[in-house]
Design a protein around this motif. Structure first.
Motif, PDB file in Angstrom:
ATOM      1  N   GLN A 249       0.808  -1.222   0.000  1.00 35.15           N
ATOM      2  CA  GLN A 249       0.000   0.000   0.000  1.00 35.15           C
ATOM      3  C   GLN A 249       0.842   1.272   0.000  1.00 35.15           C
TER       4      GLN A 249
ATOM      5  N   THR B 141      -3.457   9.962   2.044  1.00 31.67           N
ATOM      6  CA  THR B 141      -4.181   9.794   3.312  1.00 31.67           C
ATOM      7  C   THR B 141      -5.576  10.408   3.180  1.00 31.67           C
TER       8      THR B 141
ATOM      9  N   VAL C 290      -9.605  11.250   3.372  1.00 31.30           N
ATOM     10  CA  VAL C 290     -10.612  11.247   4.440  1.00 31.30           C
ATOM     11  C   VAL C 290     -11.981  11.341   3.794  1.00 31.30           C
ATOM     12  N   GLU C 291     -12.969  10.815   4.478  1.00 26.04           N
ATOM     13  CA  GLU C 291     -14.333  10.877   3.955  1.00 26.04           C
ATOM     14  C   GLU C 291     -14.877  12.299   4.091  1.00 26.04           C
TER      15      GLU C 291
ATOM     16  N   PHE D 249      -8.889   6.718  -2.071  1.00 29.89           N
ATOM     17  CA  PHE D 249      -9.184   5.459  -1.386  1.00 29.89           C
ATOM     18  C   PHE D 249      -8.906   4.268  -2.310  1.00 29.89           C
TER      19      PHE D 249
ATOM     20  N   THR E  57     -16.223   0.402   5.071  1.00 26.83           N
ATOM     21  CA  THR E  57     -15.061   0.603   5.928  1.00 26.83           C
ATOM     22  C   THR E  57     -14.723  -0.708   6.617  1.00 26.83           C
TER      23      THR E  57
ATOM     24  N   TYR F 221      -4.296  -2.850   4.827  1.00 32.70           N
ATOM     25  CA  TYR F 221      -4.686  -1.851   5.822  1.00 32.70           C
ATOM     26  C   TYR F 221      -5.234  -2.562   7.059  1.00 32.70           C
TER      27      TYR F 221
ATOM     28  N   GLU G 118      -5.228  -1.805  10.033  1.00 36.05           N
ATOM     29  CA  GLU G 118      -5.857  -0.912  10.998  1.00 36.05           C
ATOM     30  C   GLU G 118      -7.178  -0.363  10.485  1.00 36.05           C
TER      31      GLU G 118
ATOM     32  N   THR H  27      -9.622   0.946   6.762  1.00 38.63           N
ATOM     33  CA  THR H  27      -9.740   2.045   5.810  1.00 38.63           C
ATOM     34  C   THR H  27     -11.102   1.950   5.128  1.00 38.63           C
ATOM     35  N   TYR H  28     -11.523   3.036   4.525  1.00 38.43           N
ATOM     36  CA  TYR H  28     -12.658   2.937   3.598  1.00 38.43           C
ATOM     37  C   TYR H  28     -12.100   2.431   2.280  1.00 38.43           C
ATOM     38  N   TYR H  29     -12.858   1.555   1.610  1.00 38.96           N
ATOM     39  CA  TYR H  29     -12.411   1.067   0.309  1.00 38.96           C
ATOM     40  C   TYR H  29     -13.597   0.783  -0.602  1.00 38.96           C
TER      41      TYR H  29
END
Length: 606
Positions: free
Chosen positions: A282, A387, A389-390, A497, A568, A574, A576, A578-580
């Motif tokens: 990633q 990085t 964000v939504e 994303f 999400t 990822y 930890e 993430t949104y994907y």
């Protein structure tokens, strides 16, 4: 003579005084120490047939007190839906309530509050019921460990089963405690290191009726390896990836974990962790790229050009006990170009919070013949948020008020695949009046299935200029995906994303929950199309049959994904979370909206 008598008298007086003084100075006797009661005779487990009403148990011989204190007895039942208990004197009375099992605890307390308890299991069942012996449902695997492991655990929850649903008491013994000792807490077996060698460990499960079953497995503790070299063999080092052909074999290893990072800095793995790995990197930080039992070839992708990466080999034994970590070794990529007109080329780079993908947009797989042109290489560069964000609201890739023009810039390309080919979710074809050729952009053609506007079997077609791009299911790009694992990354959306193929975890937050094919939450609308004006004159007539994007409707919760065909959760790249986005088999296939903020460079018609 008188003098002798006087001396004798004085001596006797002195002796008398001395005895008096000794008597006065003697310590007072110490008070006796109070001792806690003890269990003399353990109360056995009890099995009764329903309908008994009440049953008594004599407690007179169960407890004792070394001080001869009177003991106060009390009792409790863990499940009063099975039985209640009461004590009168030294007699325990059990009163029937229902069928099942309960733990009964009897407490003996002396006059100063010191106490001891004894517990037993009571089982009440219907007449004619027979006790079934516990069984082994999943044998415990043999364990191979390396010296220095200290302690390892084995989960026993799924090892044994009892047809009567009895609570089982687990016990374990090691045949050679000079190698390991064992203990059980709850359903977890702990193996504690003592020395090297081999021993057998036997775990026994016993029900309240003393029926039992055992499972035996071997534990081997080998001398620790002292090597510090992983001996990675690298090949195919090009501008966006490299191959690890092999690495050092470890005699006592059950398997291997391999990590990648952009710097020689790694966080230790935790014993017991069995995370999914991914060979699509990633881009930043530590990532697990291999977790398996054999030495095999690994193709590491989505790497930056002219970049050195660090790889760390960590063998493990048994239930993923990570015993020995080798020194990290470097592997490098080469320079990268996008000038070829005959083969696919794609380059990745990261600068701060920007991921840049450059390519010649030429397909990396076979394509079919198209009536309007052939795939043509054309260089392009896209910058993406590393990085993302939504945003507070979603952004659609299309507009319904008109076509894409410099003044109407509300149309977007969706993103770019890892082979440099772009994702175009809509076909830019509005409903057009057959006679007047007047366009109505409130109805736009859905392009996601083979043969829709000449899509090939790989979900793509070309423009008249030769730009090859995806609309449908990317079966050629994801040809190794069979649903046996979580999908790799297959691209990045315009908002940054990641984009995955249709296979993901059953529980988005649990990598151990299994794999399933993720489904969209769209369905065809029912009935006939409606709109402003006359059907067939101002808008397409007929029923909602999937010809147009507007034939579909989003129904929250219908499938696994949200309105933008994403969710999400955690992924191998990822861990930890993430949104994907997800490329699905059915509409919309390629998402039709963004949850983040797409850069203006992705707009069509500017």
């Amino acid at each position: 003579m008188r003098e002798i008598k006087n001396q004798l008298k004085s001596t006797l007086v002195a002796i008398l005084l001395l005895n008096i003084m000794l008597a006065c100075t003697e310590d007072e006797p110490a008070q006796d120490e109070n001792h806690a009661p003890t269990i003399e005779d353990v109360i056995p487990d009890l099995s009764l047939t329903s309908g008994f009403g009440s049953e008594t148990v004599a407690l007179s011989d169960v407890f004792a007190d070394a001080d001869g204190d009177d003991l106060t007895l009390s009792a409790t039942s863990s499940d009063e839906g099975v039985a209640t208990v009461a004590i009168a004197g030294t007699t325990l009375t059990i009163s029937e309530v229902g069928n099942g099992s309960t733990n009964i605890t009897v407490k003996a307390e002396d006059e100063e509050g010191k106490s001891v308890t004894d517990s037993f299991t009571l089982k009440i069942s219907e007449e004619g019921d027979t006790n079934n012996t516990p069984t082994v449902t999943n044998e415990i695997s043999d364990q191979t460990l390396s010296e220095g492991f200290s302690a390892a655990t084995v989960e026993l929850m799924n090892v044994f089963d009892d047809a009567d649903s009895d609570e089982l008491i687990l016990n374990a013994v090691s045949a050679d405690e000079a190698v390991v000792t064992v203990s059980i807490s709850g359903t977890t077996l702990t193996i504690t290191e003592v020395g090297t060698g081999e021993t057998e460990v036997t775990v026994t499960a016993k029900d309240p009726s003393d029926a039992s079953v055992s499972d035996t497995f071997s534990v081997t503790v080998n001398e620790a390896s002292t090597s510090t070299t992983a001996d990675f063999a690298f090949s195919n080092q090009d501008g966006n990836g490299l191959t690890i052909d092999s690495w050092a074999a470890v005699t006592d290893a059950s398997g291997y974990a391999i990590l990648i990072n952009t710097e020689d800095s790694f966080t230790d793995l935790t014993d017991g962790d069995d995370d999914d790995a991914s060979t699509s990197y990633q881009g930043v930080g530590q990532q697990l790229i291999y977790n398996g039992t054999s030495i095999t070839s690994l193709d590491i992708t989505i790497l930056e050009s002219d970049m050195s990466y660090y790889f760390k080999l960590i063998p493990y034994t048994g239930a993923h006990v990570y015993n020995h970590q080798y020194d990290a070794e470097e592997g490098s990529t080469t320079s990268c170009e996008t000038t070829s007109t005959t083969v696919s080329q794609v380059c990745f780079s990261i600068d701060g919070d920007i991921r840049t993908i450059s390519s010649n947009q030429y397909p990396s797989h076979a394509v079919e013949n198209f009536p309007n042109g052939t795939p043509t290489a054309m260089e392009s560069t896209h910058d993406l948020d590393l990085t993302p964000v939504e945003a507070g609201s979603i952004t659609y890739v299309y507009d319904e008020t008109g076509g894409p023009t410099p003044s109407n810039d509300k149309f977007y390309q969706f993103g770019v695949a890892v082979n440099g080919v772009e994702f175009h979710p809509m076909g830019l074809k509005p409903w057009t009046h057959p006679d007047t050729e007047e366009e109505n952009w409130e109805w736009q053609s859905a392009v996601y299935k083979e043969n829709q506007t000449d899509l090939d079997a790989y979900g793509a077609h070309v423009t008249t200029a030769g730009n090859y791009h995806y609309h449908g299911d990317i079966v050629a790009l994801a040809d190794e995906e069979d649903g046996s694992r979580h999908s790799l990354i297959y691209g990045f959306a315009a908002d940054g994303f990641p984009i995955y193929y249709k296979f993901g975890y059953v529980d988005a937050e649990d990598a151990t929950s299994g794999i399933m094919e993720l489904e969209s939450s769209y369905q065809l609308k029912s009935g006939s199309r409606t709109g402003t004006g006359t059907a067939g004159e101002d808008y397409p007539d007929g029923t909602h049959d999937g010809t147009y994007i507007q034939d579909f409707e989003y129904v929250a919760g219908l499938g696994d994904l949200d309105e933008c065909n994403g969710r999400t959760g955690i992924t191998p790249e990822y861990p930890e979370g993430t949104y994907y986005y997800v490329i699905t088999a059915e509409f919309p296939v390629t998402p039709n909206c963004f949850v983040g903020t797409p850069d203006d460079e992705w707009k069509i018609g500017k």
